[in-house]
Design a protein around this motif. Structure first.
Motif, PDB file in Angstrom:
ATOM      1  N   THR A  13       0.890  -1.018  -0.047  1.00 19.11           N
ATOM      2  CA  THR A  13       0.042  -0.050  -0.018  1.00 19.11           C
ATOM      3  C   THR A  13       0.881   1.229   0.024  1.00 19.11           C
ATOM      4  OG1 THR A  13      -0.068  -0.258   2.467  1.00 19.11           O
ATOM      5  CG2 THR A  13      -1.951  -1.113   1.058  1.00 19.11           C
ATOM      6  N   ASN A  21     -11.747  -5.229  -9.380  1.00 21.15           N
ATOM      7  CA  ASN A  21     -12.065  -4.370  -8.384  1.00 21.15           C
ATOM      8  C   ASN A  21     -11.882  -5.214  -7.062  1.00 21.15           C
ATOM      9  OD1 ASN A  21     -13.086  -2.524  -9.875  1.00 21.15           O
ATOM     10  ND2 ASN A  21     -15.204  -2.718  -9.264  1.00 21.15           N
ATOM     11  N   TYR A  22     -11.918  -6.472  -6.913  1.00 22.53           N
ATOM     12  CA  TYR A  22     -11.534  -7.232  -5.962  1.00 22.53           C
ATOM     13  C   TYR A  22     -10.076  -7.269  -5.755  1.00 22.53           C
ATOM     14  CZ  TYR A  22     -12.008 -11.218  -2.526  1.00 22.53           C
ATOM     15  OH  TYR A  22     -12.067 -11.927  -1.278  1.00 22.53           O
ATOM     16  N   LYS A  23      -9.256  -7.448  -6.921  1.00 23.33           N
ATOM     17  CA  LYS A  23      -7.864  -7.680  -6.898  1.00 23.33           C
ATOM     18  C   LYS A  23      -7.516  -6.172  -6.417  1.00 23.33           C
ATOM     19  CE  LYS A  23      -7.235 -10.515 -11.061  1.00 23.33           C
ATOM     20  NZ  LYS A  23      -6.386 -10.624 -12.120  1.00 23.33           N
ATOM     21  N   GLN A  24      -8.071  -5.333  -6.815  1.00 27.66           N
ATOM     22  CA  GLN A  24      -7.321  -4.041  -6.596  1.00 27.66           C
ATOM     23  C   GLN A  24      -7.514  -3.402  -5.208  1.00 27.66           C
ATOM     24  OE1 GLN A  24      -9.085  -0.893  -5.433  1.00 27.66           O
ATOM     25  NE2 GLN A  24      -7.486   0.399  -5.783  1.00 27.66           N
ATOM     26  N   SER A  25      -8.477  -4.035  -4.387  1.00 25.35           N
ATOM     27  CA  SER A  25      -8.482  -3.478  -3.103  1.00 25.35           C
ATOM     28  C   SER A  25      -7.192  -4.339  -2.304  1.00 25.35           C
ATOM     29  CB  SER A  25     -10.047  -4.337  -2.644  1.00 25.35           C
ATOM     30  OG  SER A  25      -9.920  -5.555  -2.567  1.00 25.35           O
ATOM     31  N   TYR A  26      -6.553  -5.228  -2.872  1.00 33.05           N
ATOM     32  CA  TYR A  26      -5.475  -5.758  -2.381  1.00 33.05           C
ATOM     33  C   TYR A  26      -4.152  -5.165  -2.683  1.00 33.05           C
ATOM     34  CZ  TYR A  26      -8.198  -9.872  -0.867  1.00 33.05           C
ATOM     35  OH  TYR A  26      -8.912 -10.795   0.095  1.00 33.05           O
ATOM     36  N   THR A  27      -4.480  -4.044  -3.588  1.00 35.79           N
ATOM     37  CA  THR A  27      -3.468  -3.058  -3.674  1.00 35.79           C
ATOM     38  C   THR A  27      -3.295  -1.863  -3.075  1.00 35.79           C
ATOM     39  OG1 THR A  27      -4.134  -1.968  -5.624  1.00 35.79           O
ATOM     40  CG2 THR A  27      -3.106  -4.214  -6.041  1.00 35.79           C
ATOM     41  N   GLN A  28      -4.564  -1.759  -2.329  1.00 33.36           N
ATOM     42  CA  GLN A  28      -4.669  -0.199  -1.629  1.00 33.36           C
ATOM     43  C   GLN A  28      -5.007  -0.575  -0.148  1.00 33.36           C
ATOM     44  OE1 GLN A  28      -7.729   2.063  -3.383  1.00 33.36           O
ATOM     45  NE2 GLN A  28      -6.809   3.879  -2.904  1.00 33.36           N
ATOM     46  N   TYR A  29      -5.712  -1.734   0.375  1.00 31.03           N
ATOM     47  CA  TYR A  29      -6.061  -1.594   1.711  1.00 31.03           C
ATOM     48  C   TYR A  29      -5.396  -2.819   2.351  1.00 31.03           C
ATOM     49  CZ  TYR A  29      -9.788   0.868  -0.612  1.00 31.03           C
ATOM     50  OH  TYR A  29     -10.642   1.632  -1.323  1.00 31.03           O
ATOM     51  N   GLY A  40      -5.257  -5.574 -10.912  1.00 29.30           N
ATOM     52  CA  GLY A  40      -6.916  -4.959 -11.015  1.00 29.30           C
ATOM     53  C   GLY A  40      -7.066  -4.449 -12.403  1.00 29.30           C
TER      54      GLY A  40
END
Lengths: 262, 204
Positions: free
Chosen positions: A10, A116-124, A154
């Motif tokens: 992150t 979007n699900y993948k992306q959340s593991y790059t931000q939170y 993502g």
């Protein structure tokens, strides 16, 4: 310099990069190659089967191709364990959409949900990203057949033909020169025309031959998948049998042999 | 007024020789007023499973959609079709999950198991299941249905005879029930496929 900024997903590096995401993408470049080609009347996805041991008992039909819903399927390159989580997410999303709207989920929406699900593991959360890239093949009424590619960041994009996994650059350069010129007649203005499924299968095998480079092309080293519509406009998912795959490989061999002569 | 008698229904499923049949009436009413005469209460879930959902119409339709969703997931994950026993268990647990706010539906399940032998089950609205070898009934005239089935049923009937038995049992039962009737539909399931026939009955 990257050392200080690469252990946390992150955190941006000073150059504006997310190193963890880039390392995840590296993991995929070591995985078995997957080719996706959009044809006039369907989609072809071909993948390299890496048989690691003769003792392995295969649990499912395929370790590369997964059905997500009646009108969509995907090919996986990367960490299979990570992929299983995402595939389940996709299946649930497609099922819930259909339950809510009594209509099949538009393909792009399904892809976007997974991404979007993948992306959340790059931000939170401080968890690592998924080490998986997908090729999504699907059909909906509004846009017909569609092919999408997604990566651990993502990010996703729609393609007429693309390659993921090992040696994807070599595969992509072959597609650039051969996709659109592989059909018998070209439109007068020289615009590219898409092949039919049979043509796309041959092109896919050609690409795999190139990316699998050292190893000889054999039916048991490749998995060929097609998505088409039957007479009642239902989507058909088909993984070619050994015999059918061998026929395509033989056709490609004959083509390349005669091309050498002319 | 019982909520299970708001819309009206009559359903029977019977076992024959290597075949099952499931039949239901066609009425949808709002208490005394008939609203539709072609309301579907029996649903094909796959080649081997039919489910009859009798009770509150909104729950009939919702439960059908929930079951389609759950079956779809099962088939995607397990790469095989559900068997009737598994389906019946799924339905039972689904209903019990709503133990304190239930679906007002009393379903019957009819199918052929993986050895092509008949499977029949029925359950109450909170999922208490019962498996039988001969017949199961559900609806607003179960007294009539049980009486007709006990009288007309014979074990090991062939598909055509099973159809006749089912049809007569259903039609005679619904005549004395104001809330069910207005036609009927019968599905006969064998390993070779499903035959569906509409019944002509008293339109009252």
């Amino acid at each position: 310099m990257a050392r200080r900024y690469d252990s946390s997903t992150t955190t941006f590096s000073p150059e504006g990069r997310l190193h963890q995401v880039e390392y995840a993408i590296e993991a995929i470049n070591n995985a078995g190659t997957c080719v996706g080609i959009l044809a006039r009347d369907g989609i072809v996805m071909a993948s390299e089967r890496r048989i690691t041991s003769g003792l392995l008992a295969p649990a499912k039909t395929s370790e590369k191709t997964y059905k997500l819903c009646p009108h969509a399927a995907c090919n996986v390159a990367g960490l299979t364990a990570d992929a299983n989580i995402l595939i389940d997410q996709a299946r649930l999303r497609a099922g819930r959409y259909h339950y809510q709207y009594q209509e099949p989920i538009p393909v792009e929406q399904l892809v976007e949900h997974v991404c979007n699900y993948k992306q959340s593991y790059t931000q939170y959360g401080g968890l690592r990203p998924f080490g998986v890239a997908f090729l999504f093949a699907g059909y909906d009424e509004k846009h017909g057949f569609q092919l999408y590619q997604s990566d651990p960041s993502g990010n996703y994009s729609g393609w007429k033909a693309t390659v993921i996994g090992a040696n994807n650059q070599a595969g992509k350069s072959l597609l650039k020169s051969e996709y659109g010129s592989s059909s018998a007649e070209m439109a007068d203005e020289g615009e590219e025309t898409s092949p039919d499924v049979a043509g796309a299968l041959r092109l896919a095998v050609k690409v795999l031959n190139k990316t699998m480079d050292g190893t000889a092309a054999a039916a048991e080293k490749m998995e060929l998948f097609t998505m088409t519509l039957d007479e009642s406009s239902e989507v058909v998912h088909h993984i070619l049998t050994q015999k059918e795959a061998q026929e395509v490989i033989d056709q490609v061999e004959a083509e390349t042999a005669s091309a050498g002569d002319s | 007024m019982s909520i299970l008698e708001y819309n009206g229904a009559a359903m029977i499923a019977m076992a024959g020789k290597d075949c099952v049949g499931i039949a239901a009436d066609r009425r949808l009413g709002i208490q005394a007023q008939t609203v539709s005469t072609d309301f579907t209460k029996v649903f094909k879930m796959n080649d081997n499973i039919h489910v009859g959902l009798g009770g509150l119409a909104t729950d009939v339709q919702t439960l059908h959609n929930v079951l389609k969703f759950r079956m779809g997931l099962y088939e995607l994950r397990e790469e095989r079709e559900m068997t009737p026993q598994v389906f019946s268990h799924l339905l039972s647990t689904l209903l019990y999950e709503k133990r304190f706010g239930p679906y007002f539906v009393e379903p019957i399940v009819a199918g052929l198991d993986d050895k092509n032998k008949p499977f029949l089950s029925s359950m109450d609205l909170i999922g208490a299941p019962v498996q039988t070898k001969d017949f199961v009934v559900s609806g607003t005239c179960t007294g009539n249905l049980y009486g007709m089935c006990e009288t007309l049923y014979k074990p090991d009937l062939e598909a055509d005879a099973l159809f006749e038995t089912l049809a007569q049992a259903l039609l005679a039962s619904v005549d004395r029930d104001a809330l069910s009737g207005w036609g009927g539909v019968v599905h006969i399931i064998t390993k070779d496929g499903v035959t569906t026939r509409e019944l002509k009955g008293r339109q009252d």
